[in-house]
Structure formats: C-alpha cells, structure tokens
Design an enzyme around this catalytic site. Structure first.
Site, PDB file in Angstrom:
ATOM      1  N   ASP A 237       0.869  -1.180   0.000  1.00 11.40           N
ATOM      2  CA  ASP A 237       0.000   0.000   0.000  1.00 11.40           C
ATOM      3  C   ASP A 237       0.909   1.234   0.000  1.00 11.40           C
ATOM      4  O   ASP A 237       1.622   1.477   0.971  1.00 11.40           O
ATOM      5  CB  ASP A 237      -0.886  -0.041   1.260  1.00 11.40           C
ATOM      6  CG  ASP A 237      -1.830   1.146   1.354  1.00 11.40           C
ATOM      7  OD1 ASP A 237      -1.712   2.087   0.544  1.00 11.40           O
ATOM      8  OD2 ASP A 237      -2.688   1.135   2.255  1.00 11.40           O
ATOM      9  N   ASP A 243       4.683  11.306   2.025  1.00 17.10           N
ATOM     10  CA  ASP A 243       4.655  12.020   3.312  1.00 17.10           C
ATOM     11  C   ASP A 243       5.699  11.445   4.267  1.00 17.10           C
ATOM     12  O   ASP A 243       6.335  12.182   5.026  1.00 17.10           O
ATOM     13  CB  ASP A 243       3.259  11.910   3.949  1.00 17.10           C
ATOM     14  CG  ASP A 243       2.190  12.547   3.067  1.00 17.10           C
ATOM     15  OD1 ASP A 243       2.519  13.493   2.331  1.00 17.10           O
ATOM     16  OD2 ASP A 243       1.032  12.085   3.104  1.00 17.10           O
ATOM     17  N   SER A 273       7.159   1.827   4.878  1.00 13.83           N
ATOM     18  CA  SER A 273       5.737   2.221   4.905  1.00 13.83           C
ATOM     19  C   SER A 273       4.956   1.607   3.735  1.00 13.83           C
ATOM     20  O   SER A 273       3.811   1.219   3.920  1.00 13.83           O
ATOM     21  CB  SER A 273       5.577   3.741   4.978  1.00 13.83           C
ATOM     22  OG  SER A 273       5.238   4.282   3.749  1.00 13.83           O
TER      23      SER A 273
END
Ligand code: ADP
Length: 299
Positions: A237, A243, A273
């Site tokens: 994902d 960010d 992430s």
C-alpha cells in the site's frame, strides 16, 4: 529549534466497492473503515516517529477528535490546533478489488484556517525554526509570507497541485518536495532530469526533492544532484509514501545528517511504509529504520 507543521487533518472513509460508482448509480459497499488521514497529519506522524519534536497547527472540525488523539499518541504537540464548529475535513475513498482507488476530498475545517490564526501561530516561532506545508489548507500564501518574515525555514509540498500555488512567494521556500505528477504539472516535463532542470532555472536557489515511486528519488540543490534508489520491498500500500519521505528527510536534516544520509533514511522509511497496509499507521519508528539500514550494511 522547533518544527511546525501547519497542515491538514482528514477523516478518511474508505469503502470497499465492486467497481467505481457510475453516474446515477446506487451501490452497496462491502466494508468501510474510518482512518486518520491528511497529508499534514501523515507528515507530522513521520516527523515524530523519526525522533524529532513537532508542533502541528491547524483546524479540527466536528468529528475530528480521533485525529487529535492520533497526533497525541505519537507525542506531536497539539497546542496550536484550533477547534471549528463545522465539519472535519474528510475524504471518501472507493477501493476496488484490484486495489485501485478514487478519492473525493472535502477540505472542511482545513479550509477554515484564518489569517489571524496564521499570524498568531507563526509569531510564536523564530528564525531558524522550520515550517512544513502542503496544499490542503487555507491561507497558504499568508503562511509562507509570515514565516518568511520570521526567518523560518520553509518546506513546501505543493500537493495537490493547482495554478493558484504560483501566488506563493517561492523565493521564501527553502525546500520543495514533489513527486512525478507534481513535477509534470509544474513543468510540462515527464523526464525527471528535465523536470529538475526547468525548476532549477525558474527557482535558482531552491532545494528540490523529486520522488519517483519505486524508481527512488533525486535531491537537487544549487550545488549538487544526488540520486537515491528505492529500497527493494514487496509493495502492499503506497499511501503516505511521499509524506513519510518528506517527514524522515526533514527530521534527518535537523538531526545533522548529510544530504546523502537524509535521502537514504527517507527512502528506507518510505520503503517500510509501502510494505505495510494503511497510511499513518504504516509509518515506521526510527528504531525500525535503523534496524533495516544496519541489516543492509551487513549484506
Ligand atoms: P507519493 O506518495 O507522493 O506519490 P512516491 O510514490 O514518489 O510519492 O514515493 C515516495 C518515496 O517512497 C519514493 O521516493 C521511494 O523512496 C518510496 N517508494 C514508493 N514506492 C515504493 C516501492 N514500490 N518500493 C520501495 N520504495 C517505494
């Protein structure tokens, strides 16, 4: 030295759907999750998990209390958040079985930040403090102007991009973080090197980080251009990858790392992430990044 993120907070309503809604269609979603989101919130969580103190300023609307809890849990200073009576900024996200998404964004409370709030908040910061900005809030031009007046070091992620952003005084911006889409929107170029060349000509002194998804990222300053490969992971994902990169890069800058090290740490954190589901919840802590970097160095 303080870091202020004047940024968005969103409630993301994530619906699992068989296909995107067609005009006039009514369809049942098979599941819904309400998740913390907003580029501002993600970046503050990334900065905090990278190990620096971060203050988050912005506007919380009705229904947004859980977003403040998310920031608090990561030890983000929420003293500068104000409360509005109106609806929290939110996103309605349709996700299809193949993982594609379609997003409807409603600025809500994020668009209620006032000129007075900007002046009051920024007047409490000083020369050498950092200000991190994205384009999901109101009064952005005023934030840049006020921060410039106070000698703050401004980081801008011009996302989502719109022509109105050119009203900002880019000469006050120290760091510009863009992905390939924003690079194209700002220059009309698709080739990363050409995007950077056009921007360098337009903004001679700005420092640019161009992220290229699984192709890595390039940092371009007036003095040098550094390429950083992406770390090889199984992508699950990619929400919040950019960010995470921005938060880790800025945190590493303030921690005294060289530009090469900042790029490496940011690429490592964002690779972790993308290997996990979720947005802010997928952002790693500094210890996880250290562990992955240590593993790599022993290979
Ligand atoms: P955004 O989320 O703004 O679209 P990118 O997709 O460019 O940003 O991703 C930001 C950074 O995240 C990249 O520069 C890279 O370091 C990392 N990243 C993104 N996708 C992957 C991937 N599939 N594998 C490893 N790292 C990735």
């Amino acid at each position: 030295m303080k870091i202020l993120n004047f940024g968005s907070l969103n409630l993301d309503y994530v619906y699992q759907v068989p296909h995107f809604l067609a005009p006039g269609e009514t369809m049942a979603a098979s599941a819904v999750e309400i998740m913390p989101g907003g580029k501002g919130l993600n970046q503050s969580v990334a900065l905090a998990r990278a190990g620096v103190n971060v203050c988050h300023a912005g506007m919380v609307g009705s229904g947004g209390e859980m977003l403040v809890d998310v920031l608090r849990k990561d030890h983000v200073d929420v003293t500068w958040l104000k409360q509005s009576q109106h609806l929290q900024g939110n996103a309605v996200i349709q996700v299809t079985p193949s993982g594609e998404n379609a997003i409807l964004l409603y600025g809500g409370s994020n668009r209620e930040i006032t000129s007075q709030q900007v002046r009051e908040t920024i007047s409490c910061f000083q020369s050498g403090d950092w200000l991190v900005l994205q384009n999901e809030v109101s009064c952005l031009a005023e934030m840049v102007q006020q921060a410039g007046k106070h000698g703050m070091r401004i980081v801008l992620n011009p996302s989502p991009f719109e022509e109105k952003l050119y009203e900002l005084d880019f000469s006050l911006v120290e760091w510009l973080f863009i992905n390939e889409v924003e690079g194209y929107q700002m220059t009309g170029e698709v080739d990363p090197q050409r995007i950077l060349t056009v921007l360098r000509k337009r903004y001679p002194s700005i420092k640019i980080v161009l992220t290229l998804g699984e192709m890595g990222a390039i940092c371009d300053t007036p003095l040098k251009r550094i390429a950083q490969q992406a770390f090889s992971v199984q992508a699950v994902d990619t929400t919040a990858a950019g960010d995470t990169f921005t938060g880790y890069f800025i945190a590493s800058c303030t921690q005294g790392y060289s530009l090469e090290e900042c790029m490496k740490r940011a690429a490592c954190a964002s690779a972790i992430s993308v290997s996990r589901p979720g947005a802010s919840s997928s952002i790693p802590f500094a210890a996880e990044v250290e562990a992955m970097l240590a593993d790599m160095s022993t290979l």
